[in-house]
Motif scaffolding. Structure first.
Motif, short mmCIF file in Angstrom:
data_model
loop_
_atom_site.label_atom_id
_atom_site.label_comp_id
_atom_site.label_asym_id
_atom_site.label_seq_id
_atom_site.Cartn_x
_atom_site.Cartn_y
_atom_site.Cartn_z
N LEU A 41 0.82 -1.22 0.00
CA LEU A 41 0.00 0.00 0.00
C LEU A 41 0.85 1.27 0.00
CD1 LEU A 41 -2.73 -1.10 2.57
CD2 LEU A 41 -3.06 -0.74 0.11
N ARG A 42 2.00 1.22 0.65
CA ARG A 42 2.88 2.40 0.72
C ARG A 42 3.65 2.57 -0.57
NH1 ARG A 42 5.08 1.61 6.84
NH2 ARG A 42 3.45 2.82 7.83
N GLY A 43 4.05 3.82 -0.82
CA GLY A 43 4.85 4.09 -2.02
C GLY A 43 5.13 5.57 -2.13
N GLU A 44 5.70 5.96 -3.25
CA GLU A 44 6.06 7.36 -3.49
C GLU A 44 4.83 8.25 -3.49
OE1 GLU A 44 9.09 9.07 -4.05
OE2 GLU A 44 9.81 7.22 -3.12
N LYS A 45 4.97 9.43 -2.91
CA LYS A 45 3.89 10.43 -2.93
C LYS A 45 3.52 10.72 -4.38
CE LYS A 45 3.00 15.23 -1.72
NZ LYS A 45 3.52 16.45 -1.14
N GLY A 46 2.22 10.71 -4.68
CA GLY A 46 1.74 10.98 -6.04
C GLY A 46 1.57 9.74 -6.89
N SER A 47 2.16 8.61 -6.47
CA SER A 47 1.97 7.36 -7.23
C SER A 47 0.60 6.77 -6.91
CB SER A 47 3.09 6.37 -6.92
OG SER A 47 3.05 5.97 -5.56
N LYS A 48 0.16 5.84 -7.77
CA LYS A 48 -1.19 5.27 -7.63
C LYS A 48 -1.12 3.84 -7.11
CE LYS A 48 -3.15 8.58 -10.38
NZ LYS A 48 -3.99 9.62 -9.87
N VAL A 49 -2.18 3.47 -6.39
CA VAL A 49 -2.36 2.07 -5.99
C VAL A 49 -3.85 1.76 -6.14
CG1 VAL A 49 -2.63 2.66 -3.52
CG2 VAL A 49 -1.97 0.34 -4.16
N VAL A 50 -4.14 0.56 -6.67
CA VAL A 50 -5.54 0.15 -6.81
C VAL A 50 -5.83 -0.93 -5.78
CG1 VAL A 50 -7.30 -0.81 -8.35
CG2 VAL A 50 -5.51 0.67 -9.28
N VAL A 51 -6.81 -0.66 -4.92
CA VAL A 51 -7.24 -1.65 -3.94
C VAL A 51 -8.62 -2.16 -4.35
CG1 VAL A 51 -5.86 -0.80 -2.00
CG2 VAL A 51 -8.11 0.14 -2.36
N GLU A 68 -9.08 3.37 -6.98
CA GLU A 68 -7.73 3.86 -7.27
C GLU A 68 -7.41 5.00 -6.30
OE1 GLU A 68 -5.45 4.51 -11.31
OE2 GLU A 68 -6.47 6.38 -10.75
N LEU A 69 -6.33 4.85 -5.56
CA LEU A 69 -5.92 5.85 -4.58
C LEU A 69 -4.59 6.47 -5.03
CD1 LEU A 69 -6.52 3.76 -1.33
CD2 LEU A 69 -8.15 5.20 -2.52
N THR A 70 -4.46 7.77 -4.81
CA THR A 70 -3.19 8.45 -5.06
C THR A 70 -2.49 8.61 -3.72
OG1 THR A 70 -4.15 9.64 -6.92
CG2 THR A 70 -2.10 10.51 -6.02
N ARG A 71 -1.30 8.04 -3.62
CA ARG A 71 -0.57 8.06 -2.35
C ARG A 71 -0.16 9.49 -1.99
NH1 ARG A 71 2.02 3.35 -4.99
NH2 ARG A 71 1.46 1.47 -3.84
N GLU A 72 -0.17 9.78 -0.69
CA GLU A 72 0.31 11.07 -0.19
C GLU A 72 0.83 10.88 1.23
OE1 GLU A 72 -3.65 13.32 1.41
OE2 GLU A 72 -3.47 13.15 -0.75
N VAL A 73 1.55 11.88 1.71
CA VAL A 73 2.03 11.85 3.09
C VAL A 73 0.87 12.29 3.97
CG1 VAL A 73 3.68 12.80 4.74
CG2 VAL A 73 4.38 12.38 2.38
#
Length: 198
Positions: A41-51, A68-73
């Motif tokens: 689930l974690r990754g670079e800010k601005g990258s996407k993950v689909v759950v 689809e979620l866009t990762r952020e801090v």
């Protein structure tokens, strides 16, 4: 999903408590451990993950739905507050992190702008715990003396007790403390200490 925080990617996407994440980016979570799932689930800010989510009950669905979620801090405030009618304060502590006791101090100060509080609702529902020293500081805010928590280790480590101090203690107004089955660890310590000291 235990407790989606408002203002986070999951909260804004509409994920709810008790949703089940069945796939992350196409990989099944069936035999995936918690640490592995978190790493996916974690990754670079601005990258996407689909759950892929399965939801039971009202508003639920059969099978799974992609989000689809866009990762952020995420900077989660641990304390929220508001003043209720009759100068009754309401404070919710979401978790015990490094700044919780100072956030509580600021919340109490803000609610006292129009005079002393007549009472307080301290809401620990859904609080999974966190830092023990912060839990002790929160309890100390409302207790003038006596033990808050004791930790007992190996015989060589002995027993360590955290006691309440009269300095900085709030006036003795009525307090309602809310807890539920998801209030764990540090929140149980606060609730137990306050209950034991009436």
């Amino acid at each position: 999903v235990m407790n989606p925080m408002p203002g986070t990617p999951a909260g804004r996407a509409g994920l709810k408590k008790n949703d089940r994440i069945v796939r992350i980016n196409g990989e099944s979570t069936l035999n995936m451990g918690l640490t592995e799932a978190v790493n996916h689930l974690r990754g670079e800010k601005g990258s996407k993950v689909v759950v892929y989510i399965h939801r039971d009950g009202d508003g639920g669905w059969t099978g799974q739905k992609p989000f689809e979620l866009t990762r952020e801090v995420n900077h989660v405030e641990s304390v929220t507050h508001k003043l209720l009618d009759g100068n009754i304060g309401y404070v919710r502590i979401k978790q015990f992190q490094a700044n919780t006791s100072s956030e509580l101090d600021a919340a109490l100060l803000d609610m006292k702008k129009n005079g002393e509080l007549k009472g307080l609702v301290l809401d620990l529902r859904g609080n999974p715990g966190g830092l023990l020293d912060q839990a002790a500081r929160v309890a100390d805010k409302f207790l003038a003396d006596g033990p808050i928590v004791a930790t007992v280790g190996n015989p060589s480590e002995g027993r360590e007790e955290k006691d309440a101090h009269v300095d900085g203690t709030e006036p003795n107004y009525p307090i309602v403390l809310l807890a539920n089955g998801s209030s764990a660890s540090a929140s149980e310590i606060v609730a137990g200490a306050m209950k034991n000291h009436d």
